[in-house]
Design a protein around this motif. Structure first.
Motif, PDB file in Angstrom:
ATOM      1  N   PHE A 185     151.618  21.108  65.868  1.00  0.00           N
ATOM      2  CA  PHE A 185     152.332  22.216  66.503  1.00  0.00           C
ATOM      3  C   PHE A 185     152.188  22.159  68.026  1.00  0.00           C
ATOM      4  CE2 PHE A 185     150.291  23.687  62.490  1.00  0.00           C
ATOM      5  CZ  PHE A 185     151.424  23.704  61.692  1.00  0.00           C
ATOM      6  N   VAL A 205     156.811  23.625  67.158  1.00  0.00           N
ATOM      7  CA  VAL A 205     156.612  24.989  66.661  1.00  0.00           C
ATOM      8  C   VAL A 205     157.909  25.501  66.046  1.00  0.00           C
ATOM      9  CG1 VAL A 205     156.128  27.384  67.318  1.00  0.00           C
ATOM     10  CG2 VAL A 205     154.715  25.540  68.233  1.00  0.00           C
ATOM     11  N   LEU A 218     158.693  26.507  62.066  1.00  0.00           N
ATOM     12  CA  LEU A 218     159.094  27.861  61.678  1.00  0.00           C
ATOM     13  C   LEU A 218     160.583  27.961  61.363  1.00  0.00           C
ATOM     14  CD1 LEU A 218     156.985  29.937  64.236  1.00  0.00           C
ATOM     15  CD2 LEU A 218     156.483  29.468  61.826  1.00  0.00           C
ATOM     16  N   ALA A 277     154.143  28.650  58.224  1.00  0.00           N
ATOM     17  CA  ALA A 277     154.177  30.069  58.604  1.00  0.00           C
ATOM     18  C   ALA A 277     152.868  30.763  58.263  1.00  0.00           C
ATOM     19  CB  ALA A 277     155.342  30.772  57.903  1.00  0.00           C
ATOM     20  N   THR A 297     149.920  29.303  58.399  1.00  0.00           N
ATOM     21  CA  THR A 297     148.982  28.882  59.448  1.00  0.00           C
ATOM     22  C   THR A 297     149.128  29.765  60.676  1.00  0.00           C
ATOM     23  OG1 THR A 297     149.036  26.590  58.662  1.00  0.00           O
ATOM     24  CG2 THR A 297     148.273  26.950  60.913  1.00  0.00           C
ATOM     25  N   PHE A 298     150.361  30.006  61.091  1.00  0.00           N
ATOM     26  CA  PHE A 298     150.578  30.873  62.249  1.00  0.00           C
ATOM     27  C   PHE A 298     150.121  32.292  61.954  1.00  0.00           C
ATOM     28  CE2 PHE A 298     153.156  27.327  63.504  1.00  0.00           C
ATOM     29  CZ  PHE A 298     153.125  27.352  64.892  1.00  0.00           C
ATOM     30  N   SER A 299     150.455  32.798  60.785  1.00  0.00           N
ATOM     31  CA  SER A 299     150.094  34.173  60.437  1.00  0.00           C
ATOM     32  C   SER A 299     148.585  34.360  60.424  1.00  0.00           C
ATOM     33  CB  SER A 299     150.701  34.541  59.079  1.00  0.00           C
ATOM     34  OG  SER A 299     150.611  35.915  58.836  1.00  0.00           O
ATOM     35  N   LEU A 322     147.291  34.931  64.004  1.00  0.00           N
ATOM     36  CA  LEU A 322     147.856  36.012  64.805  1.00  0.00           C
ATOM     37  C   LEU A 322     147.015  37.279  64.709  1.00  0.00           C
ATOM     38  CD1 LEU A 322     151.656  35.677  63.891  1.00  0.00           C
ATOM     39  CD2 LEU A 322     150.444  34.672  65.827  1.00  0.00           C
ATOM     40  N   ASP A 341     146.784  24.351  70.409  1.00  0.00           N
ATOM     41  CA  ASP A 341     146.689  25.777  70.142  1.00  0.00           C
ATOM     42  C   ASP A 341     147.378  26.622  71.209  1.00  0.00           C
ATOM     43  OD1 ASP A 341     144.799  25.204  72.080  1.00  0.00           O
ATOM     44  OD2 ASP A 341     143.112  26.111  71.019  1.00  0.00           O
ATOM     45  N   MET A 346     150.846  27.047  69.931  1.00  0.00           N
ATOM     46  CA  MET A 346     150.838  27.986  68.805  1.00  0.00           C
ATOM     47  C   MET A 346     150.749  29.423  69.320  1.00  0.00           C
ATOM     48  SD  MET A 346     148.282  25.858  66.278  1.00  0.00           S
ATOM     49  CE  MET A 346     148.526  26.889  64.820  1.00  0.00           C
ATOM     50  N   ALA A 380     154.000  31.148  70.287  1.00  0.00           N
ATOM     51  CA  ALA A 380     154.739  31.846  69.241  1.00  0.00           C
ATOM     52  C   ALA A 380     154.296  33.308  69.182  1.00  0.00           C
ATOM     53  CB  ALA A 380     154.524  31.159  67.892  1.00  0.00           C
ATOM     54  N   TRP A 381     152.989  33.539  69.300  1.00  0.00           N
ATOM     55  CA  TRP A 381     152.499  34.916  69.321  1.00  0.00           C
ATOM     56  C   TRP A 381     153.007  35.655  70.568  1.00  0.00           C
ATOM     57  CZ3 TRP A 381     151.390  39.162  67.292  1.00  0.00           C
ATOM     58  CH2 TRP A 381     150.625  40.139  67.938  1.00  0.00           C
TER      59      TRP A 381
END
Length: 466
Positions: free
Chosen positions: A66, A72, A76, A223, A225-227, A230, A326, A329, A332-333
Protein backbone atom coordinates in the motif's frame (compact mmCIF):
# COMPACT_ATOMS: atom_id res chain seq x y z
CA UNK A 1 -15.39 -0.89 -5.24
CA UNK A 2 -14.94 -4.50 -4.17
CA UNK A 3 -13.32 -6.58 -1.46
CA UNK A 4 -10.62 -8.81 -2.94
CA UNK A 5 -8.34 -10.99 -0.84
CA UNK A 6 -4.57 -10.57 -0.57
CA UNK A 7 -3.68 -12.95 -3.38
CA UNK A 8 -6.18 -11.29 -5.70
CA UNK A 9 -4.71 -7.91 -4.75
CA UNK A 10 -1.20 -9.11 -5.59
CA UNK A 11 -2.43 -10.34 -8.97
CA UNK A 12 -4.11 -6.97 -9.54
CA UNK A 13 -0.92 -5.08 -8.66
CA UNK A 14 1.05 -7.35 -10.98
CA UNK A 15 -1.38 -6.65 -13.82
CA UNK A 16 -0.95 -2.88 -13.28
CA UNK A 17 2.87 -3.11 -13.25
CA UNK A 18 2.88 -2.24 -9.54
CA UNK A 19 4.68 -5.38 -8.30
CA UNK A 20 8.27 -6.59 -8.33
CA UNK A 21 8.94 -10.27 -7.67
CA UNK A 22 12.22 -11.12 -5.95
CA UNK A 23 12.98 -14.81 -6.60
CA UNK A 24 16.41 -15.02 -4.97
CA UNK A 25 16.79 -16.03 -1.30
CA UNK A 26 16.44 -13.14 1.14
CA UNK A 27 16.73 -13.02 4.93
CA UNK A 28 13.71 -11.99 7.09
CA UNK A 29 16.26 -10.74 9.61
CA UNK A 30 17.06 -7.18 8.45
CA UNK A 31 17.65 -7.87 4.71
CA UNK A 32 14.00 -7.84 3.55
CA UNK A 33 13.36 -4.71 5.62
CA UNK A 34 16.44 -2.96 4.21
CA UNK A 35 15.29 -3.68 0.64
CA UNK A 36 11.77 -2.51 1.46
CA UNK A 37 13.01 0.68 3.13
CA UNK A 38 15.08 1.60 0.08
CA UNK A 39 12.16 0.96 -2.28
CA UNK A 40 9.70 2.91 -0.09
CA UNK A 41 11.96 5.95 -0.29
CA UNK A 42 12.32 5.80 -4.07
CA UNK A 43 10.31 8.04 -6.39
CA UNK A 44 6.56 7.55 -6.03
CA UNK A 45 6.96 4.94 -3.30
CA UNK A 46 8.46 2.33 -5.61
CA UNK A 47 6.57 -0.90 -6.24
CA UNK A 48 5.05 -3.56 -4.05
CA UNK A 49 7.53 -6.37 -3.34
CA UNK A 50 6.98 -10.12 -3.30
CA UNK A 51 9.90 -11.99 -1.74
CA UNK A 52 9.41 -15.50 -3.09
CA UNK A 53 12.21 -17.29 -1.21
CA UNK A 54 12.61 -15.95 2.34
CA UNK A 55 15.24 -17.88 4.28
CA UNK A 56 13.95 -20.49 6.70
CA UNK A 57 10.32 -20.52 5.53
CA UNK A 58 8.29 -21.95 2.65
CA UNK A 59 5.98 -18.91 2.67
CA UNK A 60 6.62 -15.82 0.52
CA UNK A 61 6.54 -12.32 2.08
CA UNK A 62 4.79 -9.31 0.54
CA UNK A 63 5.78 -5.75 1.54
CA UNK A 64 5.00 -2.20 0.40
CA UNK A 65 1.61 -3.35 -0.87
CA UNK A 66 0.00 0.00 0.00
CA UNK A 67 3.06 2.21 -0.43
CA UNK A 68 1.69 4.73 -2.95
CA UNK A 69 -1.61 6.56 -3.55
CA UNK A 70 -2.21 4.46 -6.66
CA UNK A 71 -1.81 1.17 -4.79
CA UNK A 72 -4.06 2.37 -1.97
CA UNK A 73 -6.68 3.17 -4.61
CA UNK A 74 -6.27 -0.22 -6.29
CA UNK A 75 -6.59 -1.96 -2.93
CA UNK A 76 -9.82 -0.10 -2.12
CA UNK A 77 -11.27 -0.21 -5.62
CA UNK A 78 -11.38 3.56 -6.17
CA UNK A 79 -9.90 5.89 -8.77
CA UNK A 80 -8.87 8.68 -6.38
CA UNK A 81 -8.49 9.01 -2.62
CA UNK A 82 -11.01 11.85 -2.62
CA UNK A 83 -13.70 9.25 -3.30
CA UNK A 84 -13.32 8.27 0.36
CA UNK A 85 -14.21 11.80 1.43
CA UNK A 86 -17.22 11.81 -0.88
CA UNK A 87 -18.55 8.48 0.37
CA UNK A 88 -18.05 9.36 4.04
CA UNK A 89 -19.70 12.75 3.50
CA UNK A 90 -22.73 11.13 1.89
CA UNK A 91 -23.07 8.81 4.88
CA UNK A 92 -22.65 11.51 7.53
CA UNK A 93 -25.10 13.80 5.74
CA UNK A 94 -27.81 11.31 6.70
CA UNK A 95 -27.29 12.16 10.38
CA UNK A 96 -29.32 15.31 11.21
CA UNK A 97 -27.20 16.41 14.18
CA UNK A 98 -23.93 14.49 14.42
CA UNK A 99 -22.46 14.45 17.91
CA UNK A 100 -18.96 13.22 18.73
CA UNK A 101 -19.81 11.28 21.94
CA UNK A 102 -22.54 9.29 20.19
CA UNK A 103 -21.23 9.34 16.62
CA UNK A 104 -20.48 5.60 16.59
CA UNK A 105 -24.10 4.77 17.45
CA UNK A 106 -25.45 7.37 15.03
CA UNK A 107 -23.47 5.81 12.18
CA UNK A 108 -24.21 2.21 13.20
CA UNK A 109 -27.96 2.94 13.19
CA UNK A 110 -27.94 4.10 9.57
CA UNK A 111 -29.34 1.47 7.17
CA UNK A 112 -26.79 2.69 4.61
CA UNK A 113 -24.07 1.52 7.01
CA UNK A 114 -25.63 -1.45 8.80
CA UNK A 115 -26.29 -3.22 5.50
CA UNK A 116 -22.56 -3.93 5.42
CA UNK A 117 -22.62 -5.94 8.64
CA UNK A 118 -20.60 -9.15 8.12
CA UNK A 119 -22.12 -12.52 7.34
CA UNK A 120 -21.28 -15.05 10.05
CA UNK A 121 -20.49 -18.53 8.75
CA UNK A 122 -20.81 -21.48 11.16
CA UNK A 123 -18.04 -23.36 9.37
CA UNK A 124 -14.27 -22.73 9.41
CA UNK A 125 -12.60 -21.39 6.28
CA UNK A 126 -12.07 -24.45 4.03
CA UNK A 127 -8.98 -22.82 2.49
CA UNK A 128 -7.13 -22.87 5.81
CA UNK A 129 -5.17 -25.88 6.99
CA UNK A 130 -3.91 -26.43 10.52
CA UNK A 131 -0.19 -26.19 11.28
CA UNK A 132 0.61 -29.22 13.45
CA UNK A 133 2.19 -28.53 15.80
CA UNK A 134 1.83 -24.75 15.73
CA UNK A 135 5.23 -23.08 15.41
CA UNK A 136 5.63 -19.35 14.82
CA UNK A 137 9.30 -19.85 13.96
CA UNK A 138 8.33 -21.43 10.61
CA UNK A 139 6.76 -18.16 9.47
CA UNK A 140 8.90 -15.42 7.84
CA UNK A 141 8.09 -12.52 10.15
CA UNK A 142 10.60 -9.69 9.94
CA UNK A 143 13.23 -8.01 12.02
CA UNK A 144 13.26 -4.49 10.62
CA UNK A 145 16.00 -2.70 12.60
CA UNK A 146 19.14 -3.92 14.40
CA UNK A 147 17.88 -3.01 17.89
CA UNK A 148 14.38 -4.46 17.57
CA UNK A 149 13.57 -6.67 20.55
CA UNK A 150 17.08 -6.35 21.98
CA UNK A 151 15.89 -6.04 25.59
CA UNK A 152 14.70 -9.64 25.58
CA UNK A 153 16.49 -11.19 22.59
CA UNK A 154 13.46 -11.66 20.34
CA UNK A 155 13.89 -9.46 17.22
CA UNK A 156 10.98 -10.51 14.97
CA UNK A 157 7.54 -8.87 14.80
CA UNK A 158 4.16 -9.33 13.15
CA UNK A 159 3.46 -5.93 11.60
CA UNK A 160 0.24 -6.20 9.57
CA UNK A 161 -1.86 -8.44 11.79
CA UNK A 162 -5.54 -7.76 12.46
CA UNK A 163 -5.85 -8.46 16.19
CA UNK A 164 -9.33 -9.63 17.19
CA UNK A 165 -10.64 -9.60 20.77
CA UNK A 166 -14.15 -9.66 22.25
CA UNK A 167 -16.01 -8.25 25.22
CA UNK A 168 -16.63 -11.14 27.65
CA UNK A 169 -20.27 -10.18 28.30
CA UNK A 170 -21.63 -8.44 25.20
CA UNK A 171 -19.63 -10.62 22.79
CA UNK A 172 -18.88 -7.59 20.62
CA UNK A 173 -15.56 -7.91 18.82
CA UNK A 174 -12.82 -5.37 18.30
CA UNK A 175 -10.27 -5.43 15.49
CA UNK A 176 -7.11 -3.36 15.86
CA UNK A 177 -3.54 -3.33 14.64
CA UNK A 178 -1.11 -3.80 17.53
CA UNK A 179 2.56 -4.70 17.84
CA UNK A 180 3.16 -8.46 18.18
CA UNK A 181 6.63 -9.75 19.04
CA UNK A 182 7.54 -13.40 18.48
CA UNK A 183 8.80 -15.19 21.59
CA UNK A 184 9.61 -18.67 20.37
CA UNK A 185 7.30 -21.28 18.88
CA UNK A 186 4.07 -20.60 20.76
CA UNK A 187 4.27 -17.22 22.48
CA UNK A 188 3.72 -13.61 21.41
CA UNK A 189 4.11 -10.34 23.29
CA UNK A 190 1.22 -7.98 22.48
CA UNK A 191 1.43 -4.28 23.28
CA UNK A 192 -1.68 -2.12 23.02
CA UNK A 193 -2.29 1.41 24.16
CA UNK A 194 -4.35 2.12 27.25
CA UNK A 195 -7.91 2.89 26.18
CA UNK A 196 -7.72 0.88 22.96
CA UNK A 197 -10.42 -1.68 22.21
CA UNK A 198 -8.17 -4.61 23.10
CA UNK A 199 -7.02 -2.95 26.33
CA UNK A 200 -10.62 -2.34 27.39
CA UNK A 201 -11.55 -5.94 26.64
CA UNK A 202 -8.57 -7.22 28.62
CA UNK A 203 -9.65 -5.13 31.62
CA UNK A 204 -13.12 -6.69 31.47
CA UNK A 205 -11.63 -10.19 31.36
CA UNK A 206 -9.39 -9.23 34.27
CA UNK A 207 -12.45 -8.09 36.24
CA UNK A 208 -14.13 -11.45 35.63
CA UNK A 209 -10.95 -13.46 36.23
CA UNK A 210 -11.06 -15.00 32.73
CA UNK A 211 -8.41 -15.45 30.03
CA UNK A 212 -9.04 -13.34 26.93
CA UNK A 213 -9.28 -15.08 23.55
CA UNK A 214 -7.22 -13.45 20.81
CA UNK A 215 -6.96 -14.11 17.08
CA UNK A 216 -4.44 -12.48 14.73
CA UNK A 217 -5.44 -12.62 11.07
CA UNK A 218 -3.10 -11.74 8.21
CA UNK A 219 -4.17 -11.06 4.67
CA UNK A 220 -7.81 -11.22 3.65
CA UNK A 221 -9.65 -8.18 2.28
CA UNK A 222 -7.43 -5.06 2.10
CA UNK A 223 -10.36 -2.98 3.36
CA UNK A 224 -10.13 -4.93 6.63
CA UNK A 225 -6.44 -4.01 6.92
CA UNK A 226 -7.27 -0.33 6.57
CA UNK A 227 -10.23 -0.57 8.93
CA UNK A 228 -8.07 -2.24 11.60
CA UNK A 229 -5.62 0.67 11.62
CA UNK A 230 -8.21 3.48 11.56
CA UNK A 231 -9.13 5.34 14.77
CA UNK A 232 -12.85 4.94 14.15
CA UNK A 233 -15.35 6.73 16.41
CA UNK A 234 -16.13 4.96 19.69
CA UNK A 235 -17.24 1.34 19.34
CA UNK A 236 -17.95 1.45 15.60
CA UNK A 237 -17.48 -2.08 14.27
CA UNK A 238 -14.33 -2.34 12.16
CA UNK A 239 -15.49 -5.25 10.00
CA UNK A 240 -18.76 -3.52 9.13
CA UNK A 241 -16.70 -0.43 8.27
CA UNK A 242 -14.49 -2.59 6.04
CA UNK A 243 -17.62 -3.68 4.21
CA UNK A 244 -18.63 -0.03 3.85
CA UNK A 245 -15.18 0.82 2.43
CA UNK A 246 -15.37 -1.99 -0.10
CA UNK A 247 -19.13 -1.75 -0.72
CA UNK A 248 -19.41 -5.49 -0.03
CA UNK A 249 -20.27 -7.04 3.34
CA UNK A 250 -17.48 -9.36 4.47
CA UNK A 251 -17.90 -13.06 5.21
CA UNK A 252 -16.47 -14.09 8.56
CA UNK A 253 -15.60 -17.58 9.78
CA UNK A 254 -15.05 -19.10 13.23
CA UNK A 255 -11.59 -19.77 14.62
CA UNK A 256 -10.56 -23.32 15.48
CA UNK A 257 -9.69 -22.94 19.16
CA UNK A 258 -11.04 -19.59 20.40
CA UNK A 259 -14.60 -18.13 20.28
CA UNK A 260 -13.84 -15.44 17.69
CA UNK A 261 -14.76 -14.73 14.06
CA UNK A 262 -12.23 -13.53 11.48
CA UNK A 263 -12.69 -12.50 7.83
CA UNK A 264 -12.83 -15.31 5.31
CA UNK A 265 -9.99 -15.47 2.81
CA UNK A 266 -7.13 -14.78 5.22
CA UNK A 267 -3.65 -16.12 4.52
CA UNK A 268 -2.88 -16.96 8.13
CA UNK A 269 -4.73 -17.03 11.47
CA UNK A 270 -2.93 -17.26 14.82
CA UNK A 271 -5.12 -18.09 17.84
CA UNK A 272 -4.55 -18.14 21.56
CA UNK A 273 -5.28 -16.63 24.96
CA UNK A 274 -3.97 -13.75 27.03
CA UNK A 275 -4.20 -14.36 30.77
CA UNK A 276 -4.73 -11.04 32.61
CA UNK A 277 -1.70 -10.23 34.70
CA UNK A 278 0.64 -12.46 32.71
CA UNK A 279 3.12 -10.07 31.14
CA UNK A 280 6.59 -10.00 29.56
CA UNK A 281 9.05 -7.34 28.44
CA UNK A 282 8.67 -6.30 24.80
CA UNK A 283 10.86 -4.04 22.65
CA UNK A 284 12.53 -1.80 21.84
CA UNK A 285 10.98 -1.33 18.40
CA UNK A 286 12.15 1.02 15.63
CA UNK A 287 9.42 3.42 14.54
CA UNK A 288 8.49 6.46 12.44
CA UNK A 289 10.49 8.87 14.62
CA UNK A 290 13.77 7.38 13.43
CA UNK A 291 14.32 6.10 16.96
CA UNK A 292 13.24 3.11 19.00
CA UNK A 293 10.19 3.05 21.22
CA UNK A 294 11.63 1.83 24.54
CA UNK A 295 11.09 -1.64 25.91
CA UNK A 296 7.97 -1.91 28.06
CA UNK A 297 5.66 -4.42 29.68
CA UNK A 298 3.30 -6.21 27.28
CA UNK A 299 0.66 -8.92 27.49
CA UNK A 300 1.72 -12.51 26.85
CA UNK A 301 -0.31 -14.49 24.32
CA UNK A 302 -0.05 -18.27 24.43
CA UNK A 303 -0.75 -19.84 21.03
CA UNK A 304 -3.37 -22.60 20.76
CA UNK A 305 -3.64 -22.93 16.97
CA UNK A 306 -2.17 -21.68 13.68
CA UNK A 307 -4.00 -22.08 10.37
CA UNK A 308 -2.79 -21.07 6.93
CA UNK A 309 -3.51 -21.36 3.24
CA UNK A 310 -1.49 -24.04 1.54
CA UNK A 311 0.15 -21.37 -0.63
CA UNK A 312 0.00 -18.58 1.97
CA UNK A 313 1.70 -15.23 1.39
CA UNK A 314 2.66 -13.34 4.56
CA UNK A 315 2.05 -9.57 4.40
CA UNK A 316 4.39 -7.28 6.32
CA UNK A 317 5.17 -3.60 6.59
CA UNK A 318 8.33 -1.84 7.68
CA UNK A 319 7.91 1.08 10.07
CA UNK A 320 10.62 3.74 10.01
CA UNK A 321 11.56 7.30 9.01
CA UNK A 322 9.18 8.63 6.33
CA UNK A 323 8.29 8.21 3.60
CA UNK A 324 7.17 4.65 4.31
CA UNK A 325 4.20 2.51 3.34
CA UNK A 326 2.20 3.36 6.45
CA UNK A 327 2.30 7.07 5.53
CA UNK A 328 0.26 6.37 2.41
CA UNK A 329 -2.14 4.16 4.35
CA UNK A 330 -2.64 7.09 6.73
CA UNK A 331 -3.51 9.27 3.74
CA UNK A 332 -6.63 7.16 3.29
CA UNK A 333 -7.59 8.03 6.86
CA UNK A 334 -6.88 11.71 6.12
CA UNK A 335 -9.50 11.67 3.38
CA UNK A 336 -12.07 9.96 5.62
CA UNK A 337 -11.29 12.23 8.55
CA UNK A 338 -11.87 15.32 6.43
CA UNK A 339 -15.50 14.27 6.03
CA UNK A 340 -15.86 13.85 9.80
CA UNK A 341 -14.29 17.26 10.53
CA UNK A 342 -16.34 19.16 7.96
CA UNK A 343 -19.52 17.70 9.46
CA UNK A 344 -18.56 18.24 13.09
CA UNK A 345 -16.64 21.54 13.04
CA UNK A 346 -18.06 24.46 11.02
CA UNK A 347 -15.64 26.22 8.74
CA UNK A 348 -13.17 23.38 8.13
CA UNK A 349 -12.41 23.38 4.41
CA UNK A 350 -9.45 21.06 3.79
CA UNK A 351 -6.97 18.91 5.71
CA UNK A 352 -3.46 17.62 5.08
CA UNK A 353 -1.26 15.31 7.12
CA UNK A 354 2.29 15.92 5.86
CA UNK A 355 4.07 12.58 5.64
CA UNK A 356 6.62 13.67 8.23
CA UNK A 357 3.87 14.65 10.71
CA UNK A 358 1.21 12.05 10.13
CA UNK A 359 1.85 9.88 13.19
CA UNK A 360 1.97 12.86 15.53
CA UNK A 361 -1.68 13.80 14.81
CA UNK A 362 -0.28 17.04 13.37
CA UNK A 363 -1.91 18.68 10.39
CA UNK A 364 -2.42 21.67 8.13
CA UNK A 365 -6.05 22.76 8.13
CA UNK A 366 -7.67 25.36 5.92
CA UNK A 367 -10.71 27.34 7.08
CA UNK A 368 -13.49 29.18 5.29
CA UNK A 369 -13.72 32.88 6.26
CA UNK A 370 -11.45 32.55 9.31
CA UNK A 371 -11.25 34.95 12.21
CA UNK A 372 -8.80 34.89 15.13
CA UNK A 373 -11.50 33.63 17.50
CA UNK A 374 -12.56 30.96 15.02
CA UNK A 375 -8.99 29.67 14.69
CA UNK A 376 -8.60 29.32 18.45
CA UNK A 377 -12.01 27.73 18.89
CA UNK A 378 -11.30 25.23 16.09
CA UNK A 379 -7.94 24.32 17.63
CA UNK A 380 -9.60 23.74 21.02
CA UNK A 381 -12.28 21.52 19.49
CA UNK A 382 -9.70 19.50 17.60
CA UNK A 383 -7.54 19.03 20.71
CA UNK A 384 -10.63 17.79 22.57
CA UNK A 385 -11.33 15.16 19.91
CA UNK A 386 -9.70 11.71 20.02
CA UNK A 387 -8.17 12.30 16.61
CA UNK A 388 -6.04 15.29 17.65
CA UNK A 389 -5.67 14.80 21.40
CA UNK A 390 -1.97 14.02 20.93
CA UNK A 391 -1.34 16.62 18.24
CA UNK A 392 1.98 18.42 18.49
CA UNK A 393 1.32 21.07 15.87
CA UNK A 394 -1.68 22.42 13.96
CA UNK A 395 -1.21 25.07 11.27
CA UNK A 396 -4.29 26.94 10.08
CA UNK A 397 -4.44 28.64 6.69
CA UNK A 398 -7.10 30.33 4.61
CA UNK A 399 -9.28 28.18 2.36
CA UNK A 400 -7.53 29.60 -0.71
CA UNK A 401 -4.25 27.95 0.27
CA UNK A 402 -3.32 24.47 -0.97
CA UNK A 403 -2.83 22.53 2.28
CA UNK A 404 -0.84 19.82 0.50
CA UNK A 405 1.88 22.30 -0.58
CA UNK A 406 4.41 22.59 2.23
CA UNK A 407 6.17 25.34 0.23
CA UNK A 408 2.96 27.33 -0.06
CA UNK A 409 2.07 26.84 3.61
CA UNK A 410 5.56 27.92 4.69
CA UNK A 411 5.25 31.02 2.48
CA UNK A 412 1.88 31.88 4.04
CA UNK A 413 3.23 31.37 7.56
CA UNK A 414 6.30 33.55 7.14
CA UNK A 415 4.27 36.34 5.51
CA UNK A 416 1.18 36.25 7.72
CA UNK A 417 2.39 35.42 11.21
CA UNK A 418 3.61 37.47 14.12
CA UNK A 419 4.58 34.50 16.22
CA UNK A 420 4.05 36.11 19.62
CA UNK A 421 0.49 36.87 18.54
CA UNK A 422 -0.46 34.05 16.19
CA UNK A 423 1.23 31.07 17.86
CA UNK A 424 -0.56 29.59 20.88
CA UNK A 425 -0.50 26.47 23.04
CA UNK A 426 -3.04 24.50 25.00
CA UNK A 427 -3.06 24.58 28.80
CA UNK A 428 -0.47 21.83 29.09
CA UNK A 429 2.00 23.53 26.77
CA UNK A 430 2.44 20.26 24.86
CA UNK A 431 0.21 21.13 21.91
CA UNK A 432 0.82 24.13 19.69
CA UNK A 433 -1.14 25.85 16.95
CA UNK A 434 -0.22 28.53 14.45
CA UNK A 435 -2.71 30.93 12.90
CA UNK A 436 -1.28 31.49 9.40
CA UNK A 437 -4.63 32.54 7.92
CA UNK A 438 -3.65 36.23 7.78
CA UNK A 439 -7.12 37.16 8.99
CA UNK A 440 -5.81 39.70 11.53
CA UNK A 441 -4.16 41.84 8.87
CA UNK A 442 -6.15 41.50 5.66
CA UNK A 443 -4.25 42.77 2.65
CA UNK A 444 -5.05 43.11 -1.02
CA UNK A 445 -3.82 40.01 -2.77
CA UNK A 446 -2.09 40.01 -6.13
CA UNK A 447 -4.42 38.67 -8.80
CA UNK A 448 -3.20 38.22 -12.35
CA UNK A 449 -5.10 39.91 -15.16
CA UNK A 450 -7.17 37.17 -16.81
CA UNK A 451 -7.24 38.86 -20.22
CA UNK A 452 -3.45 39.08 -20.24
CA UNK A 453 -3.13 35.45 -19.21
CA UNK A 454 -5.41 34.44 -22.08
CA UNK A 455 -3.50 36.56 -24.61
CA UNK A 456 -0.14 35.15 -23.50
CA UNK A 457 -1.48 31.60 -23.75
CA UNK A 458 -2.72 32.21 -27.28
CA UNK A 459 0.60 33.73 -28.42
CA UNK A 460 2.94 31.38 -26.51
CA UNK A 461 4.32 29.69 -29.60
CA UNK A 462 5.07 33.10 -31.16
CA UNK A 463 7.46 33.85 -28.31
CA UNK A 464 9.66 30.93 -29.26
CA UNK A 465 9.45 29.54 -25.75
CA UNK A 466 9.17 25.81 -24.98
Amino acid sequence: MSNVDLQQLIALLDAHNELTRIPVPTDPLLEIAAITDRVCKSFGGGKALLFESPAGSPFPVATNLFGSPRRVCLALGIDHLDRLTERMTQLLDRIPSPDMPSLDRQIADLPEFSRFMPYFSPDPDPQLMAMEPPDLRLLPFLQSWPGDGSACGYPRYITLGHVFTRHPESGLQNCGMYGAQLRGATELALRWKAGSGAARHLEEHRRLGQPMPVAIALGGPPAATFSAMLPLPGELDEITFAGFLGLVALDTVPCRSVPLQVPAGCELVIEGYVHPGETVEEGPFGNHTGCYSPAAIASLMRITAISHRRNAIIPATVVGPPPMEDCWMAKAWERLLLAFLKRLIPGVHELCFPLEWVFHQSAIISLDNPSPAMVRETAARLWNSPWFSGSRLLIFVDAGVDTSSMTGVAWQAINNCYFTRDSFCDGSGKRQALDATGCRTPRQRIVVDSATVQRVAERWKEYGLP
